[in-house]
Motif scaffolding. Structure first.
Motif, PDB file in Angstrom:
ATOM      1  N   GLY A 579       0.796  -1.218   0.000  1.00 30.02           N
ATOM      2  CA  GLY A 579       0.000   0.000   0.000  1.00 30.02           C
ATOM      3  C   GLY A 579       0.826   1.264   0.000  1.00 30.02           C
ATOM      4  N   ILE A 580       1.967   1.249   0.674  1.00 26.03           N
ATOM      5  CA  ILE A 580       2.848   2.408   0.737  1.00 26.03           C
ATOM      6  C   ILE A 580       4.272   1.892   0.940  1.00 26.03           C
ATOM      7  CG2 ILE A 580       2.611   2.722   3.224  1.00 26.03           C
ATOM      8  CD1 ILE A 580       2.526   5.750   2.665  1.00 26.03           C
ATOM      9  N   TRP A 581       5.227   2.549   0.315  1.00 25.38           N
ATOM     10  CA  TRP A 581       6.599   2.065   0.312  1.00 25.38           C
ATOM     11  C   TRP A 581       7.401   2.776   1.386  1.00 25.38           C
ATOM     12  CZ3 TRP A 581       9.489  -1.806  -0.912  1.00 25.38           C
ATOM     13  CH2 TRP A 581      10.869  -1.671  -1.077  1.00 25.38           C
ATOM     14  N   SER A 582       7.874   2.009   2.388  1.00 21.32           N
ATOM     15  CA  SER A 582       8.704   2.571   3.456  1.00 21.32           C
ATOM     16  C   SER A 582       9.764   1.549   3.836  1.00 21.32           C
ATOM     17  CB  SER A 582       7.837   2.933   4.671  1.00 21.32           C
ATOM     18  OG  SER A 582       8.646   3.453   5.708  1.00 21.32           O
ATOM     19  N   PRO A 583      10.843   1.468   3.067  1.00 20.56           N
ATOM     20  CA  PRO A 583      11.884   0.482   3.360  1.00 20.56           C
ATOM     21  C   PRO A 583      12.748   0.920   4.532  1.00 20.56           C
ATOM     22  CG  PRO A 583      12.531   1.829   1.501  1.00 20.56           C
ATOM     23  CD  PRO A 583      11.149   2.279   1.893  1.00 20.56           C
ATOM     24  N   VAL A 584      13.543  -0.004   5.043  1.00 16.58           N
ATOM     25  CA  VAL A 584      14.453   0.265   6.157  1.00 16.58           C
ATOM     26  C   VAL A 584      15.859  -0.157   5.751  1.00 16.58           C
ATOM     27  CG1 VAL A 584      15.076  -0.404   8.512  1.00 16.58           C
ATOM     28  CG2 VAL A 584      12.688   0.020   7.937  1.00 16.58           C
ATOM     29  N   VAL A 585      16.824   0.724   5.973  1.00 13.15           N
ATOM     30  CA  VAL A 585      18.223   0.390   5.743  1.00 13.15           C
ATOM     31  C   VAL A 585      18.719  -0.373   6.973  1.00 13.15           C
ATOM     32  CG1 VAL A 585      20.546   1.284   5.415  1.00 13.15           C
ATOM     33  CG2 VAL A 585      18.616   2.367   4.245  1.00 13.15           C
ATOM     34  N   THR A 586      19.190  -1.589   6.753  1.00 12.73           N
ATOM     35  CA  THR A 586      19.568  -2.482   7.853  1.00 12.73           C
ATOM     36  C   THR A 586      21.014  -2.247   8.287  1.00 12.73           C
ATOM     37  OG1 THR A 586      18.046  -4.153   7.021  1.00 12.73           O
ATOM     38  CG2 THR A 586      19.728  -4.891   8.563  1.00 12.73           C
ATOM     39  N   CYS A 587      21.215  -2.249   9.592  1.00 13.31           N
ATOM     40  CA  CYS A 587      22.562  -2.266  10.142  1.00 13.31           C
ATOM     41  C   CYS A 587      22.487  -2.872  11.532  1.00 13.31           C
ATOM     42  CB  CYS A 587      23.186  -0.869  10.182  1.00 13.31           C
ATOM     43  SG  CYS A 587      22.447   0.218  11.411  1.00 13.31           S
ATOM     44  N   PRO A 606      23.473   5.797   3.296  1.00  6.27           N
ATOM     45  CA  PRO A 606      22.452   6.784   3.673  1.00  6.27           C
ATOM     46  C   PRO A 606      21.095   6.393   3.089  1.00  6.27           C
ATOM     47  CG  PRO A 606      24.415   7.870   2.843  1.00  6.27           C
ATOM     48  CD  PRO A 606      24.590   6.411   2.561  1.00  6.27           C
ATOM     49  N   PRO A 607      20.037   6.380   3.888  1.00 11.53           N
ATOM     50  CA  PRO A 607      18.712   6.039   3.356  1.00 11.53           C
ATOM     51  C   PRO A 607      18.221   7.107   2.396  1.00 11.53           C
ATOM     52  CG  PRO A 607      18.530   6.785   5.624  1.00 11.53           C
ATOM     53  CD  PRO A 607      19.994   6.666   5.336  1.00 11.53           C
ATOM     54  N   HIS A 608      17.542   6.660   1.357  1.00 17.55           N
ATOM     55  CA  HIS A 608      17.053   7.573   0.333  1.00 17.55           C
ATOM     56  C   HIS A 608      15.579   7.867   0.555  1.00 17.55           C
ATOM     57  CE1 HIS A 608      16.468   9.494  -3.527  1.00 17.55           C
ATOM     58  NE2 HIS A 608      15.474   8.662  -3.783  1.00 17.55           N
ATOM     59  N   ALA A 609      15.208   9.130   0.404  1.00 21.11           N
ATOM     60  CA  ALA A 609      13.801   9.534   0.483  1.00 21.11           C
ATOM     61  C   ALA A 609      13.364  10.044  -0.881  1.00 21.11           C
ATOM     62  CB  ALA A 609      13.616  10.617   1.539  1.00 21.11           C
ATOM     63  N   GLY A 610      12.225   9.570  -1.328  1.00 19.06           N
ATOM     64  CA  GLY A 610      11.724   9.973  -2.640  1.00 19.06           C
ATOM     65  C   GLY A 610      11.315  11.436  -2.686  1.00 19.06           C
ATOM     66  N   ARG A 611      11.335  11.990  -3.874  1.00 14.69           N
ATOM     67  CA  ARG A 611      10.996  13.400  -4.089  1.00 14.69           C
ATOM     68  C   ARG A 611       9.490  13.607  -3.954  1.00 14.69           C
ATOM     69  NH1 ARG A 611      10.200  17.225  -8.175  1.00 14.69           N
ATOM     70  NH2 ARG A 611      11.576  19.049  -8.065  1.00 14.69           N
ATOM     71  N   LEU A 612       9.101  14.782  -3.474  1.00 12.61           N
ATOM     72  CA  LEU A 612       7.699  15.127  -3.286  1.00 12.61           C
ATOM     73  C   LEU A 612       6.924  14.976  -4.593  1.00 12.61           C
ATOM     74  CD1 LEU A 612       5.638  16.276  -1.242  1.00 12.61           C
ATOM     75  CD2 LEU A 612       6.270  18.565  -2.037  1.00 12.61           C
ATOM     76  N   ARG A 613       5.739  14.353  -4.509  1.00 12.63           N
ATOM     77  CA  ARG A 613       4.941  14.069  -5.710  1.00 12.63           C
ATOM     78  C   ARG A 613       3.731  14.975  -5.875  1.00 12.63           C
ATOM     79  NH1 ARG A 613       8.699  11.770  -8.583  1.00 12.63           N
ATOM     80  NH2 ARG A 613       9.253   9.640  -7.987  1.00 12.63           N
ATOM     81  N   ARG A 614       3.329  15.704  -4.816  1.00 14.04           N
ATOM     82  CA  ARG A 614       2.172  16.587  -4.905  1.00 14.04           C
ATOM     83  C   ARG A 614       2.546  17.929  -4.285  1.00 14.04           C
ATOM     84  NH1 ARG A 614      -0.109  11.687  -3.044  1.00 14.04           N
ATOM     85  NH2 ARG A 614      -0.315  12.446  -0.897  1.00 14.04           N
ATOM     86  N   PHE A 615       2.217  19.006  -4.975  1.00 13.62           N
ATOM     87  CA  PHE A 615       2.621  20.337  -4.540  1.00 13.62           C
ATOM     88  C   PHE A 615       1.407  21.256  -4.374  1.00 13.62           C
ATOM     89  CE2 PHE A 615       6.537  18.668  -6.085  1.00 13.62           C
ATOM     90  CZ  PHE A 615       7.569  19.400  -5.511  1.00 13.62           C
ATOM     91  N   ALA A 616       1.506  22.173  -3.421  1.00 12.86           N
ATOM     92  CA  ALA A 616       0.515  23.234  -3.321  1.00 12.86           C
ATOM     93  C   ALA A 616       0.615  24.103  -4.578  1.00 12.86           C
ATOM     94  CB  ALA A 616       0.772  24.075  -2.071  1.00 12.86           C
ATOM     95  N   THR A 617      -0.503  24.625  -5.028  1.00 14.70           N
ATOM     96  CA  THR A 617      -0.528  25.364  -6.298  1.00 14.70           C
ATOM     97  C   THR A 617       0.178  26.710  -6.162  1.00 14.70           C
ATOM     98  OG1 THR A 617      -2.694  26.287  -5.748  1.00 14.70           O
ATOM     99  CG2 THR A 617      -2.647  24.243  -7.046  1.00 14.70           C
TER     100      THR A 617
END
Length: 773
Positions: A579-587, A606-617
């Protein structure tokens, strides 16, 4: 040391945790870090903590101009903080931001930034779990506001039970007049004495942000220790209703969100499609883990006391029940430890404040505690966390272990448990829940005698209403009524809106369930009086809760028995892929499996975060009214002469676009970063309304040029690279892309021709003339 009468023999030196080396004259004796022999191969559990070994890799990324302007920070702590801040600023105001970021990533910035960027008259509400955290955050915020606005009067920024009535009235007045830039407070105060004032600020459009710290408590401790956390969704719902079409952004921040917790938060603060998750999670690399089973309580006591004798200070000893904390404190006092105390859910508020101050000031070496202690107690230098119990879930264990090593240096975690601890954890995991008929009887009685409250389908119910078979009221009966409501809320039959004492004149919502005698509920399901529908909904909620609890204790037992390596278990617990993608970098900073390799297993990318997909107008009307030739309905190409003035012309274009268009983002390739990136940052930095960000784009990445919906971008393409126009820009979802190219940019479809020979464009000189007129 000599071998002579009245001098210790070699075994005595070794027993005292010294190295010995026999020599003809006697013994060479040298100190070493103390070891715990009962841990075998992990006997040196405390070594790294004693050395205060740096254990958290650093991965800073370039900051945006607003970060330097408002906070003086040149970098973000990582991708996660950067994308969370960008989402905070640019996510549509009707959406909820969930920031799932690890400890040390700077989540507090999400509360600190709005008052530094907002105009006067706007309020940010920051809900934190403890008074200690409210006071600490308020102190830090005072400094930031004074540096940013040296001539502005700064009111008190923390609202809590320790204030006088006059001080509380002063803060409420500042909210009313618009003089309160930010307020740190507890959920009890936000839902209690502050609620009317907050709703008024929202109705006037002066409440800009609501930030909930440690948001996992909404679905965790809300069942018991802090029931008021369950009321926060109703508060946010009310504030949004009062704000109507005025922008109000909601942020939920946490370092540990399991799949179940994340699902619940999206439902409670959603709908789910109106929530946005920024996740850049890595496991903690600071703890060194050791687990030990003890055959009896007396043996457990001896092992824990031996560990405490040698443990690096400060330390926390966690237990499960308040009476266990009292017993363990007595054991420590009997063993001669004076600088120790106990902190549980039953500790009075006044005593809590004293303990927290002593703990922060290093006047205590150790704290015996239940889960009530920890959240919001941001002491960075805790070196050892011990458990003389078996937590009922891996989530609770990881939360408590997380009190250690918050400064990024190694900490030690030791769990010693018995068979009795296993039974206790099983009992907590399968907490007794009401039968359907009992819950229905209690609910029917409460709702039959309920009084209407303000708001649609909201009623005040009496928690002291007795079922027919009970004659004498009791605290336990009230608690069962609360459990009835809690289970109904989980089942989606009602929404808990508020708690209060019977007289309705308490200044705050009670922290302790036993002090609440009335609850406000909103009816969500018209079939709440139908026994069959009631039973069906409760059965579904009950089964889901029991499955989650049983899974929690099962995983915790496997970890404690070392059947599952802890980093593997934690990764499974906190990774979300459905339903939603939230991976974890293991150590793993160190466990029985990785003990010899902990210097390498404690490292992580370093864990990667995806770029914002929805913006205020943004308002793009002024550009569109210029009558310029568009390459496509969403694409404007500006061509700059390929001469020695290329970068200067780009700078002039950026200067006008920053004020006229206010783009969300500026994009450029790495080849332009050193030649133009710094010039752009210097141009944007002094602009007070600028909240844009700068991205250096790797054109080789698959989604390099992908835009978010309604995004407004300005894109600079180098004179040489890329050799052709990116095809992705023709299909962009951006509201507007303004692409600045050199006139010599090649056409990808016509070899030997320039891009502007086949594409509508506007010359830079014409654009500058039109936009400045």
């Amino acid at each position: 040391m000599p071998r002579a009468p009245n001098w210790p023999e070699e075994p005595a030196w070794r027993a005292g945790q010294f190295h010995t080396d026999p020599i003809p004259e006697g013994l060479n004796v040298s100190p070493r870090f103390p070891h715990l022999a009962f841990l075998g191969a992990q006997a040196d559990l405390f070594d790294d903590a004693f050395r205060e070994l740096p254990a958290r890799p650093v991965s800073h990324v370039d900051g945006d101009p607003l970060l330097l302007r408002s906070l003086g920070l040149p970098t973000y702590t990582g991708d996660g903080q950067r994308e969370a801040v960008r989402a905070l600023l640019h996510l549509p105001p009707n959406e909820t931001l969930i920031a799932n970021l690890p400890t040390g990533s700077g989540k507090s910035l999400l509360a600190h930034l709005p008052p530094l960027l907002n105009p006067e008259g706007m309020l940010t509400l920051a809900i934190v779990p403890t008074v200690a955290l409210a006071l600490d955050q308020a102190r830090r915020m005072q400094v930031l506001l004074r540096e940013r606005f040296p001539h502005r009067a700064i009111p008190p920024l923390a609202y809590h039970a320790g204030l006088s009535q006059e001080e509380r009235a002063s803060i409420r007045g500042a909210i009313r007049t618009g003089d309160q830039p930010i307020l740190f407070t507890s959920p009890e105060s936000a839902i209690g004495s502050l609620r009317t004032w907050l709703e008024h600020a929202a109705a006037e459009g002066r409440l800009s942000h609501v930030v909930v710290d440690e948001a996992h408590l909404v679905t965790g401790w809300g069942n018991g220790f802090r029931p008021v956390f369950q009321l926060l969704p109703a508060l946010v719902h009310s504030l949004r209703q009062h704000a109507a079409d005025r922008p109000l952004r909601v942020v939920l921040a946490s370092a540990t969100l399991s799949a179940g917790t994340l699902f619940a938060l999206r439902q409670l603060f959603g709908p789910p499609q109106s929530t946005y998750l920024v996740a850049a999670v890595h496991l903690r690399s600071e703890p060194r883990y050791a687990f030990q089973f003890s055959p009896s309580a007396s043996d457990q006591r001896e092992l824990i006391l031996e560990a405490i004798r040698f443990a690096p200070r400060p330390f926390i000893l966690y237990v499960t029940r308040p009476d266990e904390a009292t017993t363990w404190l007595a054991h420590l006092r009997e063993a001669g430890y004076a600088r120790v105390a106990a902190f549980t859910g039953r500790t009075p508020s006044s005593e809590r404040d004293q303990l927290l101050r002593a703990w922060a000031a290093n006047k205590l070496d150790g704290m015996v505690a239940t889960s009530a202690f920890g959240l919001g107690v941001d002491k960075n230098d805790v070196r050892t966390v011990l458990h003389a119990t078996l937590p009922e879930s891996l989530d609770r264990f990881y939360q408590e272990v997380g009190r250690g090593g918050r400064d990024g240096r190694a900490s030690a975690s030791l769990l010693v448990h018995t068979a009795q601890d296993i039974d206790q954890a099983k009992g907590m995991a399968s907490e007794k829940l009401l039968r359907d008929d009992t819950a229905f009887e209690r609910w029917t009685l409460m709702i039959t005698h309920a009084r209407p409250a303000d708001g649609d389908d909201v009623y005040w119910v009496d928690l002291n209403r007795l079922p027919s078979h009970l004659v004498v009221n009791s605290e336990q009966s009230s608690l069962w009524n609360v459990r009835t409501l809690t289970l109904m809320a989980r089942a989606g039959l009602i929404e808990l809106v508020a708690l209060r004492d019977g007289a309705g004149n308490g200044d705050e919502t009670p922290v302790d369930l036993a002090l609440a005698s009335e609850a406000a509920v909103r009816i969500l399901d018209a079939n709440h009086r139908n026994p069959d529908a009631f039973s069906q909904r409760l059965a579904q909620a009950r089964d889901a809760m029991l499955r989650t609890a049983e899974q929690g204790i099962r995983v915790m037992r496997h970890v404690a028995r070392r059947d599952i390596e802890i980093s593997q278990a934690l990764t499974q617990t906190y990774s979300v892929i459905q339903g939603i993608w939230s991976p974890v970098v293991t150590c793993c900073g160190g466990c029985a499996t990785h003990w010899d390799d902990r210097r390498t297993t404690g490292l992580y990318p370093p864990p990667h975060a995806g770029r914002l997909r929805r913006f205020a107008t943004r308002d793009t009307g002024r550009i569109r009214h210029l009558g310029l030739p568009m390459a496509s309905p969403r694409l404007l190409v500006v061509a700059v002469p390929d001469d020695g003035q290329f970068l200067t012309t780009c700078e002039r274009l950026a200067n006008h676009l920053a004020s006229v268009v206010r783009p969300h983002a500026w994009l450029m390739e790495p080849s332009l970063k050193t030649r133009f990136g710094q010039r752009l940052r210097q141009l944007l930095r002094p602009l007070p309304r600028d909240d844009s960000f700068i991205d250096i784009v790797d054109a080789r990445a698959p989604d390099a040029w992908t835009a978010g919906s309604d995004e407004v971008r300005v894109i600079f393409l180098d004179r040489v690279r890329p050799a052709s126009f990116p095809q992705e820009l023709w299909h962009s979802e951006a509201a507007l892309d303004i692409v600045i190219v050199s006139k010599s940019l090649g056409d990808p479809d016509h070899e030997g021709r320039y891009f502007i020979d086949t594409t509508p464009y506007v010359a830079s000189a014409t654009f500058l003339e039109r936009i400045s007129s």
